[in-house]
Design a protein around this motif. Structure first.
Motif, short mmCIF file in Angstrom:
data_model
loop_
_atom_site.label_atom_id
_atom_site.label_comp_id
_atom_site.label_asym_id
_atom_site.label_seq_id
_atom_site.Cartn_x
_atom_site.Cartn_y
_atom_site.Cartn_z
N MET A 1 0.83 -1.17 0.00
CA MET A 1 0.00 0.00 0.00
C MET A 1 0.88 1.24 0.00
O MET A 1 1.94 1.27 0.60
N VAL A 2 0.40 2.27 -0.60
CA VAL A 2 1.14 3.52 -0.70
C VAL A 2 1.39 4.12 0.69
O VAL A 2 2.43 4.72 0.94
N VAL A 3 0.47 3.92 1.61
CA VAL A 3 0.60 4.49 2.95
C VAL A 3 1.87 3.98 3.64
O VAL A 3 2.44 4.67 4.48
N ASP A 4 2.36 2.83 3.26
CA ASP A 4 3.55 2.25 3.89
C ASP A 4 4.83 2.54 3.13
O ASP A 4 5.89 2.07 3.51
N ARG B 1 -1.36 -8.95 15.29
CA ARG B 1 -1.87 -8.34 16.52
C ARG B 1 -0.77 -7.57 17.26
O ARG B 1 -1.00 -6.49 17.80
N MET B 2 0.43 -8.11 17.26
CA MET B 2 1.55 -7.44 17.91
C MET B 2 1.92 -6.15 17.17
O MET B 2 2.25 -5.15 17.80
N GLU B 3 1.84 -6.16 15.85
CA GLU B 3 2.12 -4.95 15.09
C GLU B 3 1.07 -3.88 15.37
O GLU B 3 1.42 -2.70 15.49
N VAL B 4 -0.17 -4.26 15.48
CA VAL B 4 -1.23 -3.30 15.80
C VAL B 4 -0.98 -2.68 17.18
O VAL B 4 -1.04 -1.46 17.35
N LEU B 5 -0.65 -3.50 18.16
CA LEU B 5 -0.35 -2.98 19.50
C LEU B 5 0.87 -2.06 19.48
O LEU B 5 0.89 -1.02 20.15
N GLU B 6 1.88 -2.42 18.71
CA GLU B 6 3.08 -1.58 18.61
C GLU B 6 2.75 -0.22 17.99
O GLU B 6 3.26 0.81 18.42
N LEU B 7 1.87 -0.22 16.97
CA LEU B 7 1.46 1.05 16.37
C LEU B 7 0.75 1.94 17.39
O LEU B 7 1.01 3.14 17.48
N LEU C 1 1.69 0.59 8.56
CA LEU C 1 0.41 1.22 8.89
C LEU C 1 -0.77 0.41 8.34
O LEU C 1 -1.85 0.42 8.91
N SER C 2 -0.55 -0.32 7.28
CA SER C 2 -1.62 -1.13 6.70
C SER C 2 -2.04 -2.27 7.63
O SER C 2 -3.07 -2.91 7.40
N ALA C 3 -1.27 -2.51 8.69
CA ALA C 3 -1.67 -3.52 9.68
C ALA C 3 -2.99 -3.13 10.34
O ALA C 3 -3.70 -3.97 10.88
#
Length: 64
Positions: free
Chosen positions: A1-4, A51-57, A14-16
Motif C-alpha cells: 500500500m502507498v501508505v507504507d 496483533r503485535m504490530e497493531v499494538l506496537e502502532l 500502517l496497513s496492519a
C-alpha cells in the motif's frame, strides 16, 4: 500500500490497521509485508504477529 511507502523498516506497517470483518488480518496483509521486503511470517503465527504490530502502532502513537 502507498501508505507504507515511507514506513521505516524497524516500525510496523500502517496497513496492519486494516482488518477483516471478523477482526483478523486483512487478506492482503501477507502480500503487503512481502511487497515491502519484510521478513516472512509462517502462517501459524501470522495472526499473532499482526496483533503485535497493531499494538506496537498504538504504543508508537501514544508516545508521540
Amino acid at each position: 500500500m502507498v501508505v507504507d511507502q515511507h514506513t521505516p523498516p524497524d516500525e510496523p506497517l500502517l496497513s496492519a490497521l486494516v482488518a477483516g470483518a471478523d477482526l483478523s488480518p486483512h487478506g492482503l496483509y501477507r502480500h503487503i509485508r512481502f511487497s515491502h521486503g519484510r521478513e516472512r511470517v509462517p502462517d501459524a503465527f501470522l495472526e499473532m504477529h499482526w496483533r503485535m504490530e497493531v499494538l506496537e502502532l498504538f504504543q508508537l502513537w501514544r508516545h508521540r
